[in-house]
Motif scaffolding. Sequence first.
Motif, PDB file in Angstrom:
ATOM      1  N   LEU A   1      -3.762   5.003  -0.153  1.00 22.74           N
ATOM      2  CA  LEU A   1      -4.385   5.560  -1.351  1.00 22.74           C
ATOM      3  C   LEU A   1      -4.222   4.656  -2.561  1.00 22.74           C
ATOM      4  O   LEU A   1      -5.089   4.593  -3.402  1.00 22.74           O
ATOM      5  CB  LEU A   1      -3.793   6.931  -1.661  1.00 22.74           C
ATOM      6  CG  LEU A   1      -3.981   7.998  -0.589  1.00 22.74           C
ATOM      7  CD1 LEU A   1      -3.283   9.285  -1.009  1.00 22.74           C
ATOM      8  CD2 LEU A   1      -5.456   8.252  -0.354  1.00 22.74           C
ATOM      9  N   THR A   2      -3.101   3.976  -2.653  1.00 20.59           N
ATOM     10  CA  THR A   2      -2.829   3.138  -3.809  1.00 20.59           C
ATOM     11  C   THR A   2      -2.124   1.863  -3.372  1.00 20.59           C
ATOM     12  O   THR A   2      -1.262   1.898  -2.512  1.00 20.59           O
ATOM     13  CB  THR A   2      -1.938   3.881  -4.820  1.00 20.59           C
ATOM     14  OG1 THR A   2      -2.557   5.105  -5.169  1.00 20.59           O
ATOM     15  CG2 THR A   2      -1.715   3.059  -6.071  1.00 20.59           C
ATOM     16  N   ALA A   3      -2.507   0.745  -3.956  1.00 22.50           N
ATOM     17  CA  ALA A   3      -1.812  -0.524  -3.747  1.00 22.50           C
ATOM     18  C   ALA A   3      -1.044  -0.839  -5.028  1.00 22.50           C
ATOM     19  O   ALA A   3      -1.593  -0.738  -6.123  1.00 22.50           O
ATOM     20  CB  ALA A   3      -2.799  -1.638  -3.442  1.00 22.50           C
ATOM     21  N   TYR A   4       0.227  -1.159  -4.894  1.00 23.64           N
ATOM     22  CA  TYR A   4       1.078  -1.554  -6.017  1.00 23.64           C
ATOM     23  C   TYR A   4       1.296  -3.055  -5.912  1.00 23.64           C
ATOM     24  O   TYR A   4       1.774  -3.544  -4.894  1.00 23.64           O
ATOM     25  CB  TYR A   4       2.411  -0.813  -5.959  1.00 23.64           C
ATOM     26  CG  TYR A   4       2.233   0.687  -6.004  1.00 23.64           C
ATOM     27  CD1 TYR A   4       2.034   1.344  -7.214  1.00 23.64           C
ATOM     28  CD2 TYR A   4       2.228   1.440  -4.840  1.00 23.64           C
ATOM     29  CE1 TYR A   4       1.844   2.712  -7.264  1.00 23.64           C
ATOM     30  CE2 TYR A   4       2.043   2.814  -4.881  1.00 23.64           C
ATOM     31  CZ  TYR A   4       1.853   3.446  -6.084  1.00 23.64           C
ATOM     32  OH  TYR A   4       1.653   4.795  -6.134  1.00 23.64           O
TER      33      TYR A   4
ATOM     34  N   ARG B   1      -3.710  -0.037  -8.012  1.00 21.46           N
ATOM     35  CA  ARG B   1      -5.135   0.256  -7.892  1.00 21.46           C
ATOM     36  C   ARG B   1      -5.395   1.127  -6.690  1.00 21.46           C
ATOM     37  O   ARG B   1      -4.657   1.090  -5.703  1.00 21.46           O
ATOM     38  CB  ARG B   1      -5.951  -1.022  -7.814  1.00 21.46           C
ATOM     39  CG  ARG B   1      -5.616  -1.911  -6.619  1.00 21.46           C
ATOM     40  CD  ARG B   1      -6.401  -3.216  -6.709  1.00 21.46           C
ATOM     41  NE  ARG B   1      -5.898  -4.207  -5.791  1.00 21.46           N
ATOM     42  CZ  ARG B   1      -6.495  -4.535  -4.644  1.00 21.46           C
ATOM     43  NH1 ARG B   1      -7.606  -3.946  -4.285  1.00 21.46           N
ATOM     44  NH2 ARG B   1      -5.981  -5.450  -3.862  1.00 21.46           N
ATOM     45  N   SER B   2      -6.448   1.913  -6.772  1.00 23.15           N
ATOM     46  CA  SER B   2      -6.864   2.760  -5.658  1.00 23.15           C
ATOM     47  C   SER B   2      -7.517   1.896  -4.599  1.00 23.15           C
ATOM     48  O   SER B   2      -8.170   0.899  -4.910  1.00 23.15           O
ATOM     49  CB  SER B   2      -7.860   3.813  -6.126  1.00 23.15           C
ATOM     50  OG  SER B   2      -7.275   4.639  -7.088  1.00 23.15           O
ATOM     51  N   VAL B   3      -7.333   2.256  -3.353  1.00 22.71           N
ATOM     52  CA  VAL B   3      -7.994   1.573  -2.242  1.00 22.71           C
ATOM     53  C   VAL B   3      -8.670   2.620  -1.369  1.00 22.71           C
ATOM     54  O   VAL B   3      -8.348   3.801  -1.433  1.00 22.71           O
ATOM     55  CB  VAL B   3      -7.011   0.715  -1.415  1.00 22.71           C
ATOM     56  CG1 VAL B   3      -6.482  -0.439  -2.223  1.00 22.71           C
ATOM     57  CG2 VAL B   3      -5.869   1.550  -0.879  1.00 22.71           C
ATOM     58  N   THR B   4      -9.606   2.164  -0.549  1.00 25.45           N
ATOM     59  CA  THR B   4     -10.359   3.066   0.313  1.00 25.45           C
ATOM     60  C   THR B   4     -10.291   2.582   1.753  1.00 25.45           C
ATOM     61  O   THR B   4      -9.786   1.503   2.032  1.00 25.45           O
ATOM     62  CB  THR B   4     -11.836   3.125  -0.119  1.00 25.45           C
ATOM     63  OG1 THR B   4     -12.383   1.807  -0.017  1.00 25.45           O
ATOM     64  CG2 THR B   4     -11.983   3.631  -1.536  1.00 25.45           C
ATOM     65  N   ASP B   5     -10.851   3.374   2.673  1.00 25.05           N
ATOM     66  CA  ASP B   5     -10.946   2.974   4.074  1.00 25.05           C
ATOM     67  C   ASP B   5     -12.189   2.119   4.292  1.00 25.05           C
ATOM     68  O   ASP B   5     -13.032   2.006   3.422  1.00 25.05           O
ATOM     69  CB  ASP B   5     -11.055   4.214   4.982  1.00 25.05           C
ATOM     70  CG  ASP B   5      -9.747   4.991   5.030  1.00 25.05           C
ATOM     71  OD1 ASP B   5      -8.735   4.489   4.516  1.00 25.05           O
ATOM     72  OD2 ASP B   5      -9.753   6.095   5.587  1.00 25.05           O
TER      73      ASP B   5
ATOM     74  N   VAL C   1      -9.203  -2.792 -13.183  1.00 19.50           N
ATOM     75  CA  VAL C   1      -7.806  -2.429 -12.963  1.00 19.50           C
ATOM     76  C   VAL C   1      -7.033  -2.906 -14.187  1.00 19.50           C
ATOM     77  O   VAL C   1      -7.133  -4.075 -14.561  1.00 19.50           O
ATOM     78  CB  VAL C   1      -7.250  -3.125 -11.699  1.00 19.50           C
ATOM     79  CG1 VAL C   1      -5.780  -2.804 -11.512  1.00 19.50           C
ATOM     80  CG2 VAL C   1      -8.065  -2.755 -10.468  1.00 19.50           C
ATOM     81  N   THR C   2      -6.295  -2.026 -14.848  1.00 22.03           N
ATOM     82  CA  THR C   2      -5.479  -2.434 -15.987  1.00 22.03           C
ATOM     83  C   THR C   2      -4.054  -2.626 -15.527  1.00 22.03           C
ATOM     84  O   THR C   2      -3.442  -1.721 -14.961  1.00 22.03           O
ATOM     85  CB  THR C   2      -5.535  -1.393 -17.119  1.00 22.03           C
ATOM     86  OG1 THR C   2      -6.893  -1.283 -17.553  1.00 22.03           O
ATOM     87  CG2 THR C   2      -4.672  -1.819 -18.299  1.00 22.03           C
TER      88      THR C   2
ATOM     89  N   ASP D   1       0.847  -1.193   0.000  1.00 14.65           N
ATOM     90  CA  ASP D   1       0.000   0.000   0.000  1.00 14.65           C
ATOM     91  C   ASP D   1       0.877   1.235   0.000  1.00 14.65           C
ATOM     92  O   ASP D   1       1.841   1.313   0.755  1.00 14.65           O
ATOM     93  CB  ASP D   1      -0.878   0.059   1.254  1.00 14.65           C
ATOM     94  CG  ASP D   1      -1.928  -1.031   1.282  1.00 14.65           C
ATOM     95  OD1 ASP D   1      -2.162  -1.648   0.233  1.00 14.65           O
ATOM     96  OD2 ASP D   1      -2.510  -1.263   2.352  1.00 14.65           O
ATOM     97  N   GLY D   2       0.543   2.213  -0.853  1.00 18.05           N
ATOM     98  CA  GLY D   2       1.202   3.518  -0.809  1.00 18.05           C
ATOM     99  C   GLY D   2       0.501   4.341   0.254  1.00 18.05           C
ATOM    100  O   GLY D   2      -0.685   4.599   0.146  1.00 18.05           O
TER     101      GLY D   2
END
Length: 149
Positions: A76-79, A98-102, A114-115, A68-69
């Motif tokens: 905010l973002t998972a790589y 991809r974006s992640v949320t709480d 997700v591409t 996770d970033g």
Amino acid sequence: MAATCGYVTMGPSGGPEETIPTLFLTQERASTASSESSGAHDGQLANRFVVRDRSGATVGGAYESCVDGLVGGRALTAYCSGIIEISGEGKIAFQASRSVTDGPDAKRPVVPVVTGVVTGGTGAYDDAGGEMDLTPPGSDADPWVAEFR
């Protein structure tokens, strides 16, 4: 110019080649308590999947690790990077973000697809490259759908 995924059919050996090769990745769930299942992790996750083709036949497995970033303590973002292994055929490597949320669905993508980037392969997929669209599962019981272009 868009790159194409250069590999052979994803269907059963000797079957017809698909227009858009598609695989279904069902995440394996841990049978014992882990830091992931308790909701606590250090920003790094690893997942294992069973891989099936369009007919529902199990054709291999997949592994992915994600980081996770973090910004201000909120992800905010998972790589992610991973390998899809097709039994007896070879492996396909990929990377995606991809974006992640709480909240309780913190690892569900905000975007519907997700591409990812197909970064290489082995065996029958030695020349693999291009893109992989990942459609997230609608529920924990559903698979991720991977479509290769």
